[in-house]
Design a protein around this motif. Sequence first.
Motif, short mmCIF file in Angstrom:
data_model
loop_
_atom_site.label_atom_id
_atom_site.label_comp_id
_atom_site.label_asym_id
_atom_site.label_seq_id
_atom_site.Cartn_x
_atom_site.Cartn_y
_atom_site.Cartn_z
N GLY A 25 -33.36 103.73 47.83
CA GLY A 25 -32.11 104.30 48.37
C GLY A 25 -31.25 103.22 49.02
O GLY A 25 -30.03 103.18 48.82
N THR A 26 -31.87 102.34 49.79
CA THR A 26 -31.13 101.25 50.42
C THR A 26 -30.51 100.34 49.37
O THR A 26 -29.35 99.93 49.48
N SER A 27 -31.28 100.03 48.34
CA SER A 27 -30.77 99.17 47.27
C SER A 27 -29.60 99.82 46.53
O SER A 27 -28.63 99.15 46.19
N LEU A 28 -29.69 101.13 46.30
CA LEU A 28 -28.60 101.83 45.61
C LEU A 28 -27.32 101.84 46.44
O LEU A 28 -26.23 101.66 45.90
N VAL A 29 -27.45 102.04 47.74
CA VAL A 29 -26.27 102.02 48.60
C VAL A 29 -25.64 100.64 48.59
O VAL A 29 -24.42 100.49 48.46
N SER A 30 -26.46 99.59 48.70
CA SER A 30 -25.94 98.22 48.66
C SER A 30 -25.26 97.94 47.33
O SER A 30 -24.19 97.33 47.27
N TRP A 31 -25.87 98.38 46.23
CA TRP A 31 -25.30 98.15 44.90
C TRP A 31 -23.95 98.86 44.78
O TRP A 31 -22.98 98.29 44.28
N ALA A 32 -23.87 100.10 45.28
CA ALA A 32 -22.62 100.86 45.20
C ALA A 32 -21.53 100.17 46.03
O ALA A 32 -20.36 100.13 45.61
#
Length: 75
Positions: A25-32
């Motif tokens: 989830g943290t990685s997805l937020v950073s990617w977005a």
Amino acid sequence: MSTATASHGTYRRPSMLESAAAGIGTSLVSWAERRRYLPPVDLAMQRAALTRRQELGDLRQDAIGAAHSGLEPRH
């Protein structure tokens, strides 16, 4: 001790699956956040935005780490 901790008793360590989900989830937020379109602006503004994003990422990781450590949050 907060009322949430007191009402639920002892702290339960997160499972590997829960920890992995939090990391994803943290990685997805950073990617977005990185994918957002930034119109061309001067270099100083772009560097300031990058610095803010990195600081927010560090704060997010600290918050997730604290949530999984069982420590009381500091305000």
